[in-house]
Design an enzyme around this catalytic site. Structure first.
Site, PDB file in Angstrom:
ATOM      1  N   LYS A  81     -15.430 -10.418   7.691  1.00  0.00           N
ATOM      2  CA  LYS A  81     -14.424 -11.390   6.514  1.00  0.00           C
ATOM      3  C   LYS A  81     -15.235 -12.812   5.948  1.00  0.00           C
ATOM      4  O   LYS A  81     -14.421 -12.653   5.335  1.00  0.00           O
ATOM      5  CB  LYS A  81     -14.072 -11.557   7.665  1.00  0.00           C
ATOM      6  CG  LYS A  81     -12.759 -10.047   8.421  1.00  0.00           C
ATOM      7  CD  LYS A  81     -10.874 -10.168   7.436  1.00  0.00           C
ATOM      8  CE  LYS A  81     -10.738  -9.030   7.912  1.00  0.00           C
ATOM      9  NZ  LYS A  81     -10.563  -8.292   6.577  1.00  0.00           N
ATOM     10  N   GLU A 113     -16.449 -11.649   3.429  1.00  0.00           N
ATOM     11  CA  GLU A 113     -14.542 -11.777   2.252  1.00  0.00           C
ATOM     12  C   GLU A 113     -14.423 -12.959   1.690  1.00  0.00           C
ATOM     13  O   GLU A 113     -13.718 -12.877   0.357  1.00  0.00           O
ATOM     14  CB  GLU A 113     -14.008 -10.387   2.689  1.00  0.00           C
ATOM     15  CG  GLU A 113     -12.715 -10.224   2.210  1.00  0.00           C
ATOM     16  CD  GLU A 113     -11.263 -10.120   3.095  1.00  0.00           C
ATOM     17  OE1 GLU A 113     -11.498 -10.403   4.313  1.00  0.00           O
ATOM     18  OE2 GLU A 113     -11.330  -8.681   2.355  1.00  0.00           O
ATOM     19  N   CYS A 138      -8.724  -2.555   4.572  1.00  0.00           N
ATOM     20  CA  CYS A 138      -8.678  -3.387   5.023  1.00  0.00           C
ATOM     21  C   CYS A 138      -9.755  -4.173   5.949  1.00  0.00           C
ATOM     22  O   CYS A 138     -10.019  -4.786   5.984  1.00  0.00           O
ATOM     23  CB  CYS A 138      -7.252  -3.418   6.467  1.00  0.00           C
ATOM     24  SG  CYS A 138      -6.337  -3.032   6.035  1.00  0.00           S
ATOM     25  N   GLU A 172       2.340   1.937  -3.395  1.00  0.00           N
ATOM     26  CA  GLU A 172       0.903   2.478  -3.588  1.00  0.00           C
ATOM     27  C   GLU A 172       1.364   3.872  -4.318  1.00  0.00           C
ATOM     28  O   GLU A 172       0.811   4.757  -5.246  1.00  0.00           O
ATOM     29  CB  GLU A 172      -0.496   1.253  -3.689  1.00  0.00           C
ATOM     30  CG  GLU A 172      -1.342   1.658  -4.655  1.00  0.00           C
ATOM     31  CD  GLU A 172      -2.462   0.978  -4.166  1.00  0.00           C
ATOM     32  OE1 GLU A 172      -2.294   0.059  -3.001  1.00  0.00           O
ATOM     33  OE2 GLU A 172      -3.778   0.657  -4.623  1.00  0.00           O
ATOM     34  N   SER A 179      -7.486   1.407  -2.460  1.00  0.00           N
ATOM     35  CA  SER A 179      -6.306   0.951  -2.847  1.00  0.00           C
ATOM     36  C   SER A 179      -6.444  -0.230  -3.424  1.00  0.00           C
ATOM     37  O   SER A 179      -7.523  -1.318  -2.781  1.00  0.00           O
ATOM     38  CB  SER A 179      -5.346   0.483  -1.246  1.00  0.00           C
ATOM     39  OG  SER A 179      -4.381  -0.433  -1.801  1.00  0.00           O
ATOM     40  N   CYS A 191     -10.878  -2.466  14.491  1.00  0.00           N
ATOM     41  CA  CYS A 191     -11.053  -3.686  14.321  1.00  0.00           C
ATOM     42  C   CYS A 191     -11.182  -4.066  16.132  1.00  0.00           C
ATOM     43  O   CYS A 191     -11.742  -5.102  16.194  1.00  0.00           O
ATOM     44  CB  CYS A 191     -10.669  -4.555  14.148  1.00  0.00           C
ATOM     45  SG  CYS A 191      -9.452  -4.462  12.145  1.00  0.00           S
ATOM     46  N   GLU A 240       0.736  -1.110  -0.135  1.00  0.00           N
ATOM     47  CA  GLU A 240       0.276  -0.158   0.043  1.00  0.00           C
ATOM     48  C   GLU A 240       0.860   1.504   0.009  1.00  0.00           C
ATOM     49  O   GLU A 240       0.831   2.182  -0.616  1.00  0.00           O
ATOM     50  CB  GLU A 240      -0.508  -0.063   1.023  1.00  0.00           C
ATOM     51  CG  GLU A 240      -2.582   0.617   0.979  1.00  0.00           C
ATOM     52  CD  GLU A 240      -3.330   0.237   1.777  1.00  0.00           C
ATOM     53  OE1 GLU A 240      -4.299  -0.920   1.738  1.00  0.00           O
ATOM     54  OE2 GLU A 240      -3.289   0.438   3.237  1.00  0.00           O
ATOM     55  N   GLU A 294     -13.277 -13.275  -6.632  1.00  0.00           N
ATOM     56  CA  GLU A 294     -11.471 -12.859  -7.091  1.00  0.00           C
ATOM     57  C   GLU A 294     -10.696 -12.533  -6.344  1.00  0.00           C
ATOM     58  O   GLU A 294      -9.524 -12.887  -6.120  1.00  0.00           O
ATOM     59  CB  GLU A 294     -12.258 -11.461  -7.340  1.00  0.00           C
ATOM     60  CG  GLU A 294     -12.450  -9.791  -6.199  1.00  0.00           C
ATOM     61  CD  GLU A 294     -13.797 -10.110  -5.849  1.00  0.00           C
ATOM     62  OE1 GLU A 294     -14.519 -11.180  -6.353  1.00  0.00           O
ATOM     63  OE2 GLU A 294     -14.186  -8.837  -4.823  1.00  0.00           O
TER      64      GLU A 294
END
Lengths: 166, 588
Positions: free
Chosen positions: B359, B362, B300, B283, B320, B504, B280, B367
């Protein structure tokens, strides 16, 4: 919404609805008046209409649906050409309105709020309509029928069906 | 100082600031008034009537919303008050699905506790009961309206704090239900799976989709090499499930417990957090130097990503392209680690323990993985891990402390702070500042981005330029920040967004603390404190100084942002519809 004819045409109802939304957009408490007018345009408030209202007023669909289901005057289903309302107020109820209501649903094969496939009849329970002296009472659009028994129901339905044939 | 009034509660004279409630005043006098719907700063609506008191008015009043006034006389413990509370509670219980023995919230249920506190033995009312369908179509959240007490905490959390508004109170009277519009499943509406609704639910009406059996099955399967990775926030919260106070650290014990459960290897997601900073950071520098899309926004938090996909598709290019640490690590395990250990990645089973319910959604994103396998096979929450530890009969509190397994090893302090709001930003600044200034800065604590304030800003001078950063946590705050950027009222290079308030550490998969604790202790702050202590305790506190990770680049990914790094460590996003066009199915 829209037609399938392949032409570029605009849904007249959608246009009316966006005018309504535009009119109320910046007023506080716009939701209920907008829903009222939307129901006048469409006859009921299906998902597509509620989505348009939510988007137009920048509130969540969940909130719109919460309000629609809270107030009995808003309907999620289309109404029949002949809208039958069964008074389940106290006086009517003790005089047997519950049986009348069940009989109507059975005769037309409907659940509360639903509409017959031919679009002719819908049945719903309602609160006291102020005709307790005639209990039990039903209304078919603006016509009032009182002092009913279960046996009167088939005749009333037939009366409106005959009207259609004429 | 606020103006004070004097009132009397149960004969005790109490001074309280104007604007406070009888509930506050009673608490300051050491008088406990039972509550159910009340949750400080989240739900203060006086709906449940458990906290009624006698104020001398014609009817009993709800203490949680009744303002104090000069000379007010309050009685909190009279026969009438006790009876009113009991009747209310019995009425709630009479229509509650009382399968307490097999309920996930048994022993951590506010309703159960109230029934005990109010000495309810029999329920005098026996009437019609709910028969709603259970919505379990979402990969993250299960909603069981038959257990709902209509306190509306979840509604307030979803609408007022998160700005998602996927659920509302629908219908009226006995038919009242908290649900999504048109009785759609949470899976079909713009729910972002953050699970904050679960953490505020006083009962078992909202819970995570339990995936523990999948993990047990994998561990029992001798054909599979089963590895586990744990997120930074898990280690500062899991001890709460075993009776320890909020903010207890238990990294070593957690690692030992995971080994005892039978995982072949126990790894730290933090390694991938260090990797995230390298990717990141590269980037960010690339976009600054080459005039790319700014600000770069962190990726994230899967709850935030889904929120962005639903509500701010115009910002998708700002995100990102880095996968979240969870998935980055899964990809590393099934490529680099599998190569190194000569294991077929299809015979590897990666479990992640996350403070997060999003999650679970996710890991199912198509993908994230290859045609043959997903980066991560199953994601479980901190709560689910605790249940597995209990099920296995492991005495958690008396475990010895051990370290994460090689070859991934222990990560840096920079990675640990990912668990608290502002942590990703701070970790990135630690590395980017060193790279731009080509030095090893000793000042590495960026306190401006720490703490529980909703939106934090910082301007840091490095490499001859001013890097402008902003941090938002809780999606309601994210919305405010994004609207500001959209309107051109603020400009940043780098923005960190976490879906959950506090980041989190306060995720939707973390141990559930009852209102009695939440009203007193700021979970976000206490757990974050433990995170920063952990950071300070580690010898290496900058991601780019993680030797194991640099070796990973040397041996496998060449350099940050390389072709191979992009193949395994980066992803893309999709704009999502908010609601389907047809709702005839409902959630059943």
């Amino acid at each position: 919404m829209g037609c399938n004819c392949g032409c570029v045409c605009v849904d007249a109802n959608a246009e009316k609805l966006s005018e309504v939304i535009e009119k109320y957009k910046n007023t506080e408490g716009a939701l209920i008046p907008v829903l009222h007018e939307a129901q006048e345009i469409y006859g009921y408030l299906p998902l597509s209409v509620q989505k348009a209202v939510a988007e137009g007023l920048d509130i969540s669909l969940a909130e719109v649906y919460g309000v629609v289901t809270f107030y009995t005057q808003f309907s999620l289903n289309p109404k029949g050409k002949y809208k039958i309302q069964v008074c389940l107020g106290t006086a009517c109820y003790v005089k047997g309105a519950g049986d009348i209501y069940d009989k109507l649903k059975a005769a037309l094969n409907l659940n509360d709020g639903d509409c017959t496939e031919d679009g002719l009849f819908s049945v719903e329970a309602c609160r006291c309509i102020g005709a307790c002296g005639l209990a039990p009472v039903i209304m078919v659009n603006d016509d009032v029928f009182g002092r009913l028994t279960v046996d009167d129901i088939d005749g009333i339905i037939k009366q409106y069906k005959d009207k259609e044939i004429e | 100082m606020a103006e004070m009034v004097t009132l009397t509660i149960d004969g005790i004279e109490v001074k309280a600031p104007v604007g406070s409630t009888v509930l506050d005043a009673a608490k300051s006098a050491g008088i406990k008034i039972p509550t159910l719907c009340f949750l400080k700063e989240i739900n203060e609506i006086g709906a449940c009537r458990m906290c009624v008191v006698d104020t001398g008015a014609r009817s009993l009043q709800a203490a949680c919303v009744y303002p104090v006034s000069e000379g007010l006389k309050v009685v909190t413990n009279s026969p009438a008050v006790r009876e009113a509370r009991k009747v209310t509670l019995e009425l709630i219980l009479s229509n509650h699905e009382r399968k307490c023995l097999s309920c996930v919230r048994s022993n951590n249920c506010e309703l159960q506790q109230l029934a005990k506190d109010l000495n309810i033995e029999d329920i005098r009312f026996d009437g019609e009961t709910y028969d709603f369908c259970v919505d379990d179509a979402s990969p993250s959240i299960v909603r069981d309206p038959n257990k709902c007490v209509l306190c509306r905490r979840c509604v307030s959390m979803c609408k007022n704090i998160q700005g998602v508004a996927a659920i509302e109170t629908m219908e009226r009277g006995f038919k009242t239900i908290v649900s999504s519009p048109f009785n759609m499943s949470l899976n079909d509406v713009p729910c972002v799976n953050c699970g904050q609704c679960i953490t505020v639910c006083p009962v078992g009406a909202l819970k995570e989709k339990d995936d523990t059996q999948k993990v047990w099955d994998a561990i029992a399967n001798k054909e599979l090499h089963v590895v586990v990775q744990t997120a930074p926030a898990v280690r500062v919260a899991i001890a709460e499930e075993f009776g320890n106070p909020v903010g207890s650290r238990a990294t070593g014990k957690m690692v030992t417990a995971l080994r005892k459960l039978g995982f072949d290897k126990v790894f730290d997601t933090d390694t991938a957090a260090d990797l995230t900073i390298m990717e990141e950071g590269t980037e960010l520098l690339g976009r600054i130097q080459n005039g790319g899309k700014l600000p770069v926004i962190t990726s994230c938090s899967p709850g935030w990503i889904k929120y962005c996909e639903h509500n701010y598709p115009e910002f998708l290019e700002n995100l990102s392209s880095c996968k979240s640490p969870q998935n980055m690590f899964g990809a590393v395990l099934k490529s680099y680690y599998a190569d190194k250990m000569e294991i077929d990645p299809k015979k590897m089973f990666v479990v992640s323990v996350m403070p997060c319910t999003a999650k679970k959604f996710e890991v199912q994103r198509p993908e994230l993985g290859t045609d043959c396998y997903s980066d991560v096979d199953v994601s479980i929450t901190t709560r689910e891990l605790a249940r597995m530890i209990k099920e296995a009969g492991i005495d958690f509190n008396n475990l010895e402390e051990t370290h994460f397994d090689d070859p991934m090893g222990d990560a840096t302090g920079a990675a640990v702070i990912f668990g608290a709001t502002g942590g990703v930003m701070e970790a990135a600044l630690r590395t980017v500042a060193d790279i731009l200034d080509n030095t090893d800065h000793a000042e590495i604590e960026y306190k401006a981005v720490r703490g529980v304030e909703g939106i934090k800003e910082a301007e840091v001078e490095m490499g001859g330029m001013k890097v402008k950063a902003a941090v938002a946590h809780g999606l309601g705050n994210a919305k405010k920040l994004l609207d500001k950027i959209k309107a051109g009222e603020a400009e940043y290079h780098f923005v960190e967004i976490m879906a959950c308030p506090g980041g989190c550490v306060n995720g939707g998969g973390q141990p559930i603390q009852p209102a009695t604790v939440r009203n007193e202790v700021d979970l976000r702050a206490e757990r974050a404190k433990a995170i920063y202590v952990e950071d300070e305790s580690l010898p290496i506190r900058k991601s780019h100084k993680n030797e194991k990770m640099m070796k990973l680049y040397e041996e496998y990914f060449e350099k940050p942002g390389s072709h191979k790094a992009h193949k395994y460590l980066h992803t893309h996003y999709v704009a999502r519809e908010n609601y389907p066009d047809d709702c005839s199915e409902g959630c059943c």
